[in-house]
Design a protein around this motif. Structure first.
Motif, PDB file in Angstrom:
ATOM      1  N   SER A  49       1.214  43.797  17.292  1.00 54.18           N
ATOM      2  CA  SER A  49       0.662  42.460  17.475  1.00 54.18           C
ATOM      3  C   SER A  49       0.453  41.801  16.115  1.00 54.18           C
ATOM      4  N   VAL A  50       0.513  40.488  16.106  1.00 55.79           N
ATOM      5  CA  VAL A  50       0.432  39.730  14.859  1.00 55.79           C
ATOM      6  C   VAL A  50      -0.852  38.922  14.842  1.00 55.79           C
ATOM      7  N   THR A  51      -1.656  39.129  13.827  1.00 54.52           N
ATOM      8  CA  THR A  51      -2.812  38.302  13.527  1.00 54.52           C
ATOM      9  C   THR A  51      -2.667  37.815  12.084  1.00 54.52           C
ATOM     10  N   ALA A  55      -0.541  39.827   9.426  1.00 57.91           N
ATOM     11  CA  ALA A  55       0.603  39.136   8.829  1.00 57.91           C
ATOM     12  C   ALA A  55       0.532  39.156   7.310  1.00 57.91           C
ATOM     13  N   ILE A 188       2.106  31.219  11.030  1.00 58.04           N
ATOM     14  CA  ILE A 188       2.114  32.637  11.380  1.00 58.04           C
ATOM     15  C   ILE A 188       2.340  32.826  12.871  1.00 58.04           C
ATOM     16  N   VAL A 189       1.702  32.007  13.702  1.00 56.35           N
ATOM     17  CA  VAL A 189       1.916  32.114  15.148  1.00 56.35           C
ATOM     18  C   VAL A 189       3.345  31.713  15.501  1.00 56.35           C
ATOM     19  N   SER A 190       3.849  30.678  14.879  1.00 59.74           N
ATOM     20  CA  SER A 190       5.201  30.214  15.195  1.00 59.74           C
ATOM     21  C   SER A 190       6.271  31.206  14.729  1.00 59.74           C
ATOM     22  N   THR A 192       5.947  34.510  14.790  1.00 60.78           N
ATOM     23  CA  THR A 192       5.458  35.816  15.221  1.00 60.78           C
ATOM     24  C   THR A 192       6.570  36.853  15.292  1.00 60.78           C
ATOM     25  N   LYS A 193       7.710  36.492  15.872  1.00 61.67           N
ATOM     26  CA  LYS A 193       8.788  37.467  16.049  1.00 61.67           C
ATOM     27  C   LYS A 193       9.310  37.980  14.712  1.00 61.67           C
ATOM     28  N   ILE A 195       7.695  38.036  11.875  1.00 58.75           N
ATOM     29  CA  ILE A 195       6.661  38.849  11.233  1.00 58.75           C
ATOM     30  C   ILE A 195       6.522  40.193  11.940  1.00 58.75           C
ATOM     31  N   GLN A 196       6.681  40.197  13.282  1.00 62.55           N
ATOM     32  CA  GLN A 196       6.631  41.467  14.011  1.00 62.55           C
ATOM     33  C   GLN A 196       7.712  42.426  13.525  1.00 62.55           C
ATOM     34  N   THR A 286      10.331  29.843   7.257  1.00 60.76           N
ATOM     35  CA  THR A 286       9.125  29.385   7.946  1.00 60.76           C
ATOM     36  C   THR A 286       8.335  28.426   7.079  1.00 60.76           C
TER      37      THR A 286
END
Length: 431
Positions: A49-51, A55, A188-190, A192-193, A195-196, A286
């Motif tokens: 999961s990404v926070t 991140a 960071i939310v946008s 996510t993939k 960064i995951q 990004t």
């Protein structure tokens, strides 16, 4: 009895299905991936999961946020007033709040660095303007995670810790607004993939090398019956591998009839290095950052790296600086601000190397664009007497003035043009 549960005699009662509680043959137990792996003692791992905190453990994300926030916080920021003689820098409390220290606990760099960190992580920077009857007193940062933004009628209100602040008193710079004009998208939310994948590769590489470079293994051979027996066999194999690694032994025995085979690809065959480098490029996209500023010089050369610095200022830093200036001008001075405004100085980021900088300043002074003292000030050098006037080179004159200049030099007689033919000149002299 029919093993499919149908086809028996009508007089016979339906046979109860055979129950095998400890095996995956139990029809009440779904044969899913998670169930299958857990039966053999393996836990299925999903992408992490990404926070914001997780991140920032990705070096490329950390570098992007740190670089952009520090760069924008470093830019000189001043308040000016338009006059007939050109812009004049404001002094007093306004200069202190904008350029010196926005509040009692932060200087300008610390305040703006925190502000931009919120923009490039969660996606929004907020600050409250404290006003007194005398004018603007201070600017205080707001934690965006504690703020609720809502619209009452046609007016936007910011609710923080039970208090409401009108939009006119809040500096608000979002990374990107959603269609409703209130909520926002965060980088960071946008991303996510992307960064995951970076987190997963970091975890895989860490676990791989922490395990002595031994990939996941599968035991091939006649497996013992029962879940407990399989787990004991798995534990025995693990102890054997750990003992071999602890004793620096390259070989350890395996019972006859069994074989260990690696599961998956090793990092080299899986192109781990290339994949991790590609994730740097994805994260750079990004933030619209040239990869060279994330310390990725794979495609960097001396010339294009310098050009990327110009691209950075023109297409990224300059745009965010404009967004911050727009908020400050609107919220500090209002829509009818008159002749007062706030502006960054981007010259420092465009200075270039010494030779190019000196050449540009020399050309500006000789073309009457800068006064000598203004050019010296850009290099943090003191002013000199007679340096506060404009100069221009006198060697370049309009074409129509060239004939007059020649007549003055020859006393009003224009000499005939020179003949480049030496033989003709000698014949003329003899005659």
């Amino acid at each position: 009895m029919n093993i499919f549960g149908f086809g028996g005699r009508k007089s016979d009662p339906p046979a109860a299905p055979e129950q095998r509680a400890a095996t995956i043959e139990n029809p009440t137990v779904p044969v899913s991936a998670e169930n299958f792996l857990s039966f053999f003692g393996v836990n299925g791992n999903n992408l992490p999961s990404v926070t914001i905190d997780s991140a920032l453990t990705v070096p490329a994300v950390w570098a992007a946020v740190s670089f952009l926030s520090r760069t924008l916080a470093t830019l000189p920021l001043h308040a000016y007033r338009k006059t007939d003689d050109g812009p004049k820098r404001l002094t007093g409390k306004m200069d202190l709040v904008v350029h010196g220290a926005p509040n009692e606990g932060m200087d300008s760099f610390k305040f703006r660095q925190y502000f931009w960190q919120q923009v490039f992580t969660g996606g929004r920077g907020l600050a409250w303007i404290e006003r007194t009857p005398q004018g603007v007193e201070a600017i205080w940062p707001i934690d965006p995670t504690n703020a609720t933004i809502k619209r009452t009628g046609m007016r936007t209100v910011y609710q923080v810790d039970g208090k409401e602040y009108p939009a006119a008193d809040v500096i608000d710079v979002p990374f990107m607004l959603k269609p409703n004009g209130l909520n926002h998208y965060g980088p960071i939310v946008s991303a996510t993939k992307a960064i995951q994948l970076a987190l997963a590769m970091n975890d895989y590489a860490s676990n791989f090398f922490a395990g002595g470079g031994v990939p996941p293994l599968a035991l091939v051979g006649p497996l013992p019956a029962g879940a407990d027996a399989i787990k004991r066999a798995q534990a025995d194999i693990k102890r054997a591998i750990d003992a071999a690694k602890g004793n620096s032994e390259q070989v350890f025995p395996i019972p006859a009839g069994y074989e260990l085979k690696p599961v998956g690809f090793d990092p080299d065959k899986g192109q781990m290095t290339e994949a991790r480098r590609f994730q740097i490029e994805e994260i750079a996209r990004t933030y619209q950052l040239p990869p060279v500023f994330l310390q990725d010089l794979t495609h960097g050369t001396y010339s294009n790296t310098e050009q990327q610095g110009t691209i950075l200022v023109k297409h990224l830093v300059g745009q965010w600086a404009q967004a911050f200036e727009g908020e400050l001008n609107l919220k500090l001075f209002g829509r009818t601000s008159g002749n007062r405004y706030v502006e960054h100085n981007l010259d420092g980021l465009m200075r270039g190397d010494l030779v190019a900088r000196m050449g540009a300043l020399s050309q500006a002074v000789q073309s009457a664009i800068l006064e000598p003292n203004e050019a010296r000030a850009l290099e943090n050098r003191p002013a000199r007497p007679h340096g506060s006037q404009l100069f221009i080179q006198g060697g370049t004159v309009p074409l129509a003035m060239q004939q007059k200049a020649a007549e003055v030099d020859t006393g009003g007689v224009v000499p005939p043009p020179d003949n480049d033919n030496d033989e003709d000149n000698e014949a003329d002299a003899a005659s």
